[in-house]
Design an enzyme around this catalytic site. Structure first.
Site, PDB file in Angstrom:
ATOM      1  N   HIS A 196       0.852  -1.185   0.000  1.00 48.12           N
ATOM      2  CA  HIS A 196       0.000   0.000   0.000  1.00 48.12           C
ATOM      3  C   HIS A 196       0.893   1.243   0.000  1.00 48.12           C
ATOM      4  O   HIS A 196       1.866   1.307   0.752  1.00 48.12           O
ATOM      5  CB  HIS A 196      -0.857  -0.034   1.269  1.00 48.12           C
ATOM      6  N   HIS A 206      -1.306   1.474  11.204  1.00 49.18           N
ATOM      7  CA  HIS A 206      -0.280   2.513  11.182  1.00 49.18           C
ATOM      8  C   HIS A 206      -0.513   3.600  12.219  1.00 49.18           C
ATOM      9  O   HIS A 206      -1.617   3.786  12.727  1.00 49.18           O
ATOM     10  CB  HIS A 206      -0.194   3.136   9.784  1.00 49.18           C
TER      11      HIS A 206
END
Length: 488
Positions: free
Chosen positions: A327, A370
């Protein structure tokens, strides 16, 4: 659909994958604005533009002659220091029936309790929280007339406009047009994102028609009036202080990609000469003031310069992304950015998540779990957005402050991990937006106490399985082998 299948219904533009579809593979003459847009525009970003409603009005070879044609007044708007470098110097010359100085003085207006400008934690009206917050769509009032100015409501921000450093995020709700009334934001530049209902915006430089799927930027100090031709309207605003929006650098992408310069549109001059009472509302230091005058503030017959309002159609954004593995960081979705005093971190980025292909191998589609330095405030213009972990409807807001961990629920992670590598079209018939900043946000009383506020449910991560412990025997055997000096 119009002639040759071109969309005339504004809802049709929400269904296309990209603006390129409107060109029908070259079968029809290409067009640059939606078919229901009534105005003409000039194309480009950062250009020095020139526009005359009456040909031959603008003086050439000088800016302020002793006599301007038709008895007009020359007026300069200087938005940067006089000695700012040429590439950063922002200004415009206006040729108008009466200069802006022709007014009857200022009076204080009552404070709008739903707006805020000082976001320092010392302010008791703002709140600091690490909690991942969200808001359901704010209601558009129906029991009393509310225009764009009176319908402003602040959600979060950082800094203070009097320090010329910071930003504020707002929503607006409006059910009535501004009549004989204009607005001036003397604090900063406003990026406006309609979510429901089009906005017909008259500026001193000319009119802009902005509808869901488009954005408009109104520079600091420029007068404008907002009409709501479709009825009740709602949207998002990102206001910045001490900086201005610019296009992000393309780096290794090369000359093209993301938001291309020619897709930004600036108005052409269109004046109105009306002798009648007008109210001009000024926002300064977060306070509101009013001045009155007996003529329209939109009496500019001609103008030239590079300090101008502009709009952009988000369906024209050129998405880029990973075509191998992993990603990619959301900076690839940046439409506009604004510099801060820190050269390595922006004051604000405006990002969009629009229809695109997701193609990668040996990975899965959702973002990895994240933490990052940025404050993130998201909204949804239309459609669905799978990047949120709970219900996220058009008009909603989602907020995450810097360094707070976030990511999808386990069920979504598990399903994506077990699925084949993604080769799919995502975000179809959808546009989500993000206001991102290197600054820490504080939340206003209005947003904090709103009945629309809710929290991302932490229980959605309860099912994150500890798969590592299932391999206990295998891990211990490997560690013992390593301890004995054998090659693992």
């Amino acid at each position: 659909m119009g002639s040759a299948g071109t969309p005339t219904d504004p809802q049709e533009y929400q269904k296309i994958f990209h603006w390129a579809e409107t060109q029908k593979d070259g079968e029809i003459p290409s067009f640059s604005t939606r078919r229901n847009d009534p105005y003409e525009y000039q194309a480009g970003f950062g250009n020095t533009f020139i526009s005359e409603a009456v040909p031959g009005t603008i003086p050439h070879g000088q800016n302020s002659p002793r006599n301007v044609r038709f008895g007009l007044y020359a007026e300069q708007v200087t938005a940067t220091a006089f000695v700012a470098p040429r590439h950063a110097n922002k200004k415009a010359w206006l040729y108008r029936a009466r200069p802006a100085v022709a007014h009857q003085g200022f009076t204080n207006l009552p404070d709008n309790p739903d707006t805020e400008a000082t976001f320092l934690p010392l302010n008791p009206r703002v709140h600091v929280s690490p909690t991942q917050l969200a808001w359901h769509p704010f209601d558009i009032p129906s029991d009393e007339p509310v225009d764009f100015v009176t319908g402003l409501k602040t959600v979060a921000g950082s800094g203070d406009p009097t320090l010329r450093e910071g930003l504020a995020t707002h929503v607006y709700t409006a059910n009535t047009s501004m009549t004989q009334k204009a607005f001036v934001n003397s604090d900063g530049e406003m990026l406006i994102v309609p979510q429901q209902g089009a906005l017909d915006i008259q500026t001193e430089f000319g009119p802009l028609f902005v509808q869901p799927g488009e954005i408009v930027v109104i520079p600091r100090g420029i007068r404008f009036r907002v009409e709501v031709p479709d009825g009740p309207s709602r949207g998002y605003i990102l206001e910045i202080w001490g900086s201005c929006y610019e296009l992000p650098e393309l780096g290794p992408l090369g000359a093209n990609g993301l938001a291309n310069t020619r897709d930004f549109l600036t108005p052409v001059a269109k004046y109105e000469i009306r002798q009648e009472p007008w109210e001009i509302v000024y926002k300064l230091g977060g306070k509101f003031f009013a001045s009155t005058q007996n003529h329209s503030p939109f009496d500019v017959v001609a103008w030239h310069g590079n300090y101008v309002p502009y709009k952009y159609d988000m369906t024209k954004f050129v998405n880029v992304g990973s075509i191998s593995v992993d990603h990619i960081d959301p900076s690839i979705f940046c439409v506009l950015t604004a510099k801060s005093r820190d050269p390595t971190a922006p004051l604000a980025d405006f990002l969009i998540f629009s229809p695109r292909w997701d193609v990668a191998s040996n990975t899965y589609r959702p973002p990895y779990y994240h933490r990052n330095a940025a404050s993130e405030l998201m909204g949804l213009v239309y459609g669905d957005y799978g990047g949120r972990s709970d219900a996220f409807k058009p008009g909603s807001i989602s907020f995450e402050c810097g360094m707070v961990p976030h990511g999808v629920a386990y069920e979504e992670f598990k399903a994506a991990s077990e699925a084949p590598p993604p080769v799919m079209r995502i975000s179809e018939a959808s546009i989500a937006i993000m206001f991102e900043s290197s600054r820490a946000f504080t939340i206003t009383d209005y947003a904090w106490n709103s009945q629309k506020r809710h929290e991302h449910e932490p229980a959605m991560w309860d099912n994150l399985v500890d798969n590592f412990s299932k391999h206990k025997d295998e891990v211990e055997a490997l560690l013992a082998k390593k301890a004995s000096g054998l090659r693992v």
